[in-house]
Design a protein around this motif. Sequence first.
Motif, PDB file in Angstrom:
ATOM      1  N   HIS A 104      10.742   1.851   1.418  1.00 30.15           N
ATOM      2  CA  HIS A 104       9.637   0.710   1.530  1.00 30.15           C
ATOM      3  C   HIS A 104       8.434   1.088   2.107  1.00 30.15           C
ATOM      4  N   VAL A 105       8.396   1.969   3.213  1.00 33.73           N
ATOM      5  CA  VAL A 105       7.200   2.363   3.778  1.00 33.73           C
ATOM      6  C   VAL A 105       6.810   3.905   2.972  1.00 33.73           C
ATOM      7  N   GLN A 106       5.632   3.696   2.582  1.00 35.34           N
ATOM      8  CA  GLN A 106       5.099   5.137   1.747  1.00 35.34           C
ATOM      9  C   GLN A 106       3.886   5.746   2.924  1.00 35.34           C
ATOM     10  N   GLY A 148       6.263   0.376  12.327  1.00 36.54           N
ATOM     11  CA  GLY A 148       5.576   1.068  13.341  1.00 36.54           C
ATOM     12  C   GLY A 148       5.780   2.857  12.858  1.00 36.54           C
ATOM     13  N   VAL A 149       6.991   2.996  12.170  1.00 34.85           N
ATOM     14  CA  VAL A 149       7.481   4.444  11.904  1.00 34.85           C
ATOM     15  C   VAL A 149       6.160   4.845  11.101  1.00 34.85           C
ATOM     16  N   GLY A 150       5.570   3.894  10.168  1.00 37.74           N
ATOM     17  CA  GLY A 150       4.568   4.703   9.332  1.00 37.74           C
ATOM     18  C   GLY A 150       3.341   5.195  10.097  1.00 37.74           C
ATOM     19  N   ARG A 151       2.790   4.330  11.125  1.00 40.58           N
ATOM     20  CA  ARG A 151       1.897   5.013  11.961  1.00 40.58           C
ATOM     21  C   ARG A 151       2.351   6.258  12.729  1.00 40.58           C
ATOM     22  N   ARG A 152       3.704   5.967  13.221  1.00 41.34           N
ATOM     23  CA  ARG A 152       4.001   7.175  14.129  1.00 41.34           C
ATOM     24  C   ARG A 152       4.115   8.586  13.168  1.00 41.34           C
ATOM     25  N   CYS A 153       4.406   8.491  11.985  1.00 41.56           N
ATOM     26  CA  CYS A 153       4.298   9.565  11.130  1.00 41.56           C
ATOM     27  C   CYS A 153       3.052  10.180  10.663  1.00 41.56           C
ATOM     28  N   ALA A 154       2.312   8.938  10.213  1.00 43.66           N
ATOM     29  CA  ALA A 154       0.812   9.604   9.754  1.00 43.66           C
ATOM     30  C   ALA A 154      -0.217  10.049  10.791  1.00 43.66           C
ATOM     31  N   VAL A 155      -0.091   9.312  11.872  1.00 44.07           N
ATOM     32  CA  VAL A 155      -1.286   9.878  12.852  1.00 44.07           C
ATOM     33  C   VAL A 155      -1.163  11.524  13.226  1.00 44.07           C
ATOM     34  N   PRO A 156       0.097  11.868  13.673  1.00 40.56           N
ATOM     35  CA  PRO A 156       0.181  13.377  13.840  1.00 40.56           C
ATOM     36  C   PRO A 156      -0.217  14.232  12.640  1.00 40.56           C
ATOM     37  N   ALA A 157       0.246  13.691  11.157  1.00 42.28           N
ATOM     38  CA  ALA A 157       0.006  14.351  10.116  1.00 42.28           C
ATOM     39  C   ALA A 157      -1.474  14.709   9.774  1.00 42.28           C
ATOM     40  N   LEU A 158      -2.360  13.729  10.546  1.00 40.50           N
ATOM     41  CA  LEU A 158      -3.849  13.879  10.187  1.00 40.50           C
ATOM     42  C   LEU A 158      -4.534  15.118  10.828  1.00 40.50           C
ATOM     43  N   GLY A 159      -3.684  15.592  11.589  1.00 41.65           N
ATOM     44  CA  GLY A 159      -4.380  17.059  12.326  1.00 41.65           C
ATOM     45  C   GLY A 159      -5.545  16.808  12.962  1.00 41.65           C
ATOM     46  N   ALA A 185     -12.207  15.986   5.612  1.00 44.61           N
ATOM     47  CA  ALA A 185     -11.747  15.097   6.449  1.00 44.61           C
ATOM     48  C   ALA A 185     -10.089  14.699   5.931  1.00 44.61           C
ATOM     49  N   GLY A 186      -9.535  14.432   7.234  1.00 43.03           N
ATOM     50  CA  GLY A 186      -8.243  14.032   7.075  1.00 43.03           C
ATOM     51  C   GLY A 186      -8.218  12.594   6.351  1.00 43.03           C
ATOM     52  N   VAL A 187      -7.081  12.229   5.700  1.00 43.33           N
ATOM     53  CA  VAL A 187      -6.955  10.768   5.126  1.00 43.33           C
ATOM     54  C   VAL A 187      -5.483  10.337   4.999  1.00 43.33           C
ATOM     55  N   ALA A 188      -5.406   9.339   5.553  1.00 40.35           N
ATOM     56  CA  ALA A 188      -3.959   8.936   5.816  1.00 40.35           C
ATOM     57  C   ALA A 188      -3.859   7.321   5.111  1.00 40.35           C
ATOM     58  N   VAL A 189      -2.874   7.178   4.271  1.00 42.07           N
ATOM     59  CA  VAL A 189      -2.692   5.827   3.749  1.00 42.07           C
ATOM     60  C   VAL A 189      -1.062   5.530   4.118  1.00 42.07           C
ATOM     61  N   VAL A 190      -0.950   4.438   4.889  1.00 36.62           N
ATOM     62  CA  VAL A 190       0.367   3.898   4.943  1.00 36.62           C
ATOM     63  C   VAL A 190       0.699   2.494   4.291  1.00 36.62           C
ATOM     64  N   ASP A 191       1.588   2.287   3.647  1.00 32.51           N
ATOM     65  CA  ASP A 191       1.505   0.967   2.825  1.00 32.51           C
ATOM     66  C   ASP A 191       3.006   0.790   2.236  1.00 32.51           C
ATOM     67  N   MET A 192       3.188  -0.381   1.613  1.00 31.64           N
ATOM     68  CA  MET A 192       4.473  -0.647   1.151  1.00 31.64           C
ATOM     69  C   MET A 192       4.856  -0.816  -0.484  1.00 31.64           C
ATOM     70  N   GLN A 193       5.935  -0.634  -0.593  1.00 26.88           N
ATOM     71  CA  GLN A 193       6.517  -0.745  -1.975  1.00 26.88           C
ATOM     72  C   GLN A 193       7.873  -1.229  -2.112  1.00 26.88           C
ATOM     73  N   PRO A 194       8.604  -1.702  -3.040  1.00 26.95           N
ATOM     74  CA  PRO A 194       9.787  -2.138  -3.054  1.00 26.95           C
ATOM     75  C   PRO A 194      10.769  -1.037  -2.615  1.00 26.95           C
ATOM     76  N   SER A 251       8.698   9.072   2.420  1.00 22.99           N
ATOM     77  CA  SER A 251       9.061   7.784   2.085  1.00 22.99           C
ATOM     78  C   SER A 251      10.132   7.258   3.118  1.00 22.99           C
ATOM     79  N   LEU A 252       9.951   6.356   3.755  1.00 25.32           N
ATOM     80  CA  LEU A 252      10.531   5.793   5.042  1.00 25.32           C
ATOM     81  C   LEU A 252      11.303   4.380   4.810  1.00 25.32           C
ATOM     82  N   ARG A 253      12.075   4.100   5.671  1.00 22.13           N
ATOM     83  CA  ARG A 253      12.743   2.779   5.486  1.00 22.13           C
ATOM     84  C   ARG A 253      13.159   2.362   4.113  1.00 22.13           C
TER      85      ARG A 253
END
Length: 224
Positions: free
Chosen positions: A200-202, A21-32, A144-153, A195-197
């Motif tokens: 793992h969460v980008q 959930g931390v990914g969406r809570r970071c990305a949404v406000p950043a979209l402006g 337009a604002g663009v947000a990608v939240v996804d995973m890596q090792p 870069s969160l968690r």
Amino acid sequence: MQKYTTIARWYDAVSAEPVYGVGRRCAVPALGLRRGDRVLDVGCGTGLNVPLLRDRVGDEGLVVGVDRSGEMLDVARGKARAAGHERAAFVEADATRLTRADLGAAGLGPSDDFDAVIFTYSLSLMSDPGGAWDAARRLLRPGAGVAVVDMQPPTGAAVLLSPAARLACRVAGSDITARPWVTVEEDLHDVRRWSLRGGHVQVSVGRLTPQGRPGRPAPCARGG
Ligand SMILES: C[S@@+](CC[C@H](N)C(=O)[O-])C[C@H]1O[C@@H](n2cnc3c(N)ncnc32)[C@H](O)[C@@H]1O
């Protein structure tokens, strides 16, 4: 997408929201986002982003979720209805082939563009993430604002958690090596990354360049 169809009713309970959930809570406000904005949520699943997006765009805005699984969308619709989110619409479609025509029923007019798009944990499990990005960018206005939240090792000390992270991605059907934000960022300016968690969460958030990448059609070229 059989997996998501089968688990739709339990998705919110089993999707490890305390971790992801931390990914969406970071990305949404950043979209402006501003009140009245139209925002597209690609691979929206059960609509976990919808309350956050709706808080930003208000009753006068529009949130459109797209997903390939009708069962995931049924859960999203039920939650939006229960919360009184009348200006949230959900469309069953393959995001890699999404067209403006698919969105007519969601209240998007023929000349309306989206002010923002968000992909949370969805691009890395699509067969053609580049195609999904191309399809979405044709529906966006320049800037337009663009947000990608996804995973890596995980990285650094958190590398010890790699087996757990890889297992989570395997269970989800995601490609942990896909790094889909890299392709998307080529069409953005003012990119910010988090870069969160333990890495793992980008989260990557930027603005669509008016002219698009060299050699590509302009972002709002119509035609589907
Ligand atoms: C891991 S879930 C993430 C859901 C939501 N974005 C979230 O943050 O909880 C991935 C979602 O992407 C959807 N999906 C996968 N491939 C898709 C495609 N080609 N077109 C549309 N949706 C797709 C799945 O049905 C699933 O609901």
